[in-house]
Design a protein around this motif. Sequence first.
Motif, PDB file in Angstrom:
ATOM      1  N   MET A 108       0.796  -1.244   0.251  1.00  0.00           N
ATOM      2  CA  MET A 108       0.117  -0.009   0.455  1.00  0.00           C
ATOM      3  C   MET A 108       0.551   1.259  -0.313  1.00  0.00           C
ATOM      4  SD  MET A 108      -2.855  -0.438   2.124  1.00  0.00           S
ATOM      5  CE  MET A 108      -4.973  -2.159   1.972  1.00  0.00           C
ATOM      6  N   LEU A 120      -3.469   5.452   5.811  1.00  0.00           N
ATOM      7  CA  LEU A 120      -3.809   4.001   4.651  1.00  0.00           C
ATOM      8  C   LEU A 120      -5.058   3.334   5.748  1.00  0.00           C
ATOM      9  CD1 LEU A 120      -0.436   3.872   3.212  1.00  0.00           C
ATOM     10  CD2 LEU A 120      -2.416   4.657   1.728  1.00  0.00           C
ATOM     11  N   GLN A 122      -8.365   3.455   6.123  1.00  0.00           N
ATOM     12  CA  GLN A 122      -9.420   2.803   5.700  1.00  0.00           C
ATOM     13  C   GLN A 122      -8.669   2.031   4.319  1.00  0.00           C
ATOM     14  OE1 GLN A 122     -11.488   6.249   4.750  1.00  0.00           O
ATOM     15  NE2 GLN A 122     -11.844   6.798   6.740  1.00  0.00           N
ATOM     16  N   ALA A 123      -7.766   2.053   3.159  1.00  0.00           N
ATOM     17  CA  ALA A 123      -7.212   1.041   2.472  1.00  0.00           C
ATOM     18  C   ALA A 123      -6.998  -0.174   2.700  1.00  0.00           C
ATOM     19  CB  ALA A 123      -6.507   1.578   1.506  1.00  0.00           C
ATOM     20  N   VAL A 171      -9.156   5.574  -2.751  1.00  0.00           N
ATOM     21  CA  VAL A 171      -9.135   4.645  -1.101  1.00  0.00           C
ATOM     22  C   VAL A 171      -9.226   3.111  -1.724  1.00  0.00           C
ATOM     23  CG1 VAL A 171      -9.802   4.531   1.421  1.00  0.00           C
ATOM     24  CG2 VAL A 171      -8.984   6.593   0.566  1.00  0.00           C
ATOM     25  N   ASP A 172     -10.502   3.043  -1.808  1.00  0.00           N
ATOM     26  CA  ASP A 172     -11.169   1.785  -1.973  1.00  0.00           C
ATOM     27  C   ASP A 172     -10.853   1.232  -2.716  1.00  0.00           C
ATOM     28  OD1 ASP A 172     -13.136   4.151  -1.525  1.00  0.00           O
ATOM     29  OD2 ASP A 172     -14.595   2.596  -0.227  1.00  0.00           O
ATOM     30  N   LEU A 174      -7.343   1.082  -4.063  1.00  0.00           N
ATOM     31  CA  LEU A 174      -5.566   1.084  -3.302  1.00  0.00           C
ATOM     32  C   LEU A 174      -6.687  -0.273  -2.600  1.00  0.00           C
ATOM     33  CD1 LEU A 174      -3.312   1.044  -3.129  1.00  0.00           C
ATOM     34  CD2 LEU A 174      -4.141   2.643  -1.129  1.00  0.00           C
ATOM     35  N   GLY A 175      -7.275  -0.652  -1.210  1.00  0.00           N
ATOM     36  CA  GLY A 175      -7.452  -0.959  -0.555  1.00  0.00           C
ATOM     37  C   GLY A 175      -7.928  -3.212  -1.537  1.00  0.00           C
ATOM     38  N   ASN A 254     -11.347   8.250   2.742  1.00  0.00           N
ATOM     39  CA  ASN A 254     -10.144   8.907   3.536  1.00  0.00           C
ATOM     40  C   ASN A 254      -9.618   9.664   3.428  1.00  0.00           C
ATOM     41  OD1 ASN A 254      -7.726   7.892   5.475  1.00  0.00           O
ATOM     42  ND2 ASN A 254      -6.807   7.154   3.472  1.00  0.00           N
TER      43      ASN A 254
END
Length: 257
Positions: A108, A120, A122-123, A171-172, A174-175, A254
């Motif tokens: 990440m 990071l 939340q991701a 953010v979503d 990336l996660g 985020n």
Amino acid sequence: MAYQTFQQEYLQMPLITRAYTTASVLTTIAVQLDIITPFQLYFNPDLILYQYQVWRLVTNFLFFGTIGFNFLFNMIFTYRYCRMLEEGSFRGRTADFFFMFLFGGVLMMIFAYFVNLVFLGQAFTIMLVYVWSRRNPYVRMNFFGLLNFQAPYLPWVLFGFSLLLGNSVVVDLLGIAVGHIYYFLEDVFPEQPGGFKILKTPGVLKWIFDAAPEDPNYAPLPEEDRPGGFHWGEGVRVGGGDDAANEGEAPEDNQQQ
């Protein structure tokens, strides 16, 4: 009585879940009390490399924003899916679970350098949700009583919900991306013809985390009593009758710089 109940519940949390959620809550309280500021926590490669502020490698995952609905909601999600993973597919494999934290965190931060994300947490939660959802493909979920879907679609439902709210979806994404990379390398590729295990937990981590025998009296929570049981949506496991599944809600956007 309430304190004793809370203490008992807290001590029953598995090691990594307890450590991560506790550190996140304490970090947020410290910011709220002006003991530290977010500027001392955010991910900044230059400060890490040239001023040796190495704590930023960890603290950028611990701050979820000031205390409020967004923080509470993210803590519920983090606690819920982190614990279900640690008590489920990682039961008795604490070292492997910690290694997933390391792998996901490093990946990440590499991606965050190019998309200018500075917090990071939340991701990372979305990554936990993604891995759990792919390892529980037959759990059916109900979102706000409007959508019925199986667990593997949960990260994408959260992605769509963030999009509808007008939040940044970086953010979503990336996660989801990091979660998929881990899932593919750990669960998919080794099972392919000619495949082999790429992610191997270092022996030192196994020596640290898996040396002690598992407590024979420890029992994970039943599926229907898992943490974060807010009745925002219900589901049933396919072929499992009336077994309760897991409720879901969308973490909010985020912090970005």
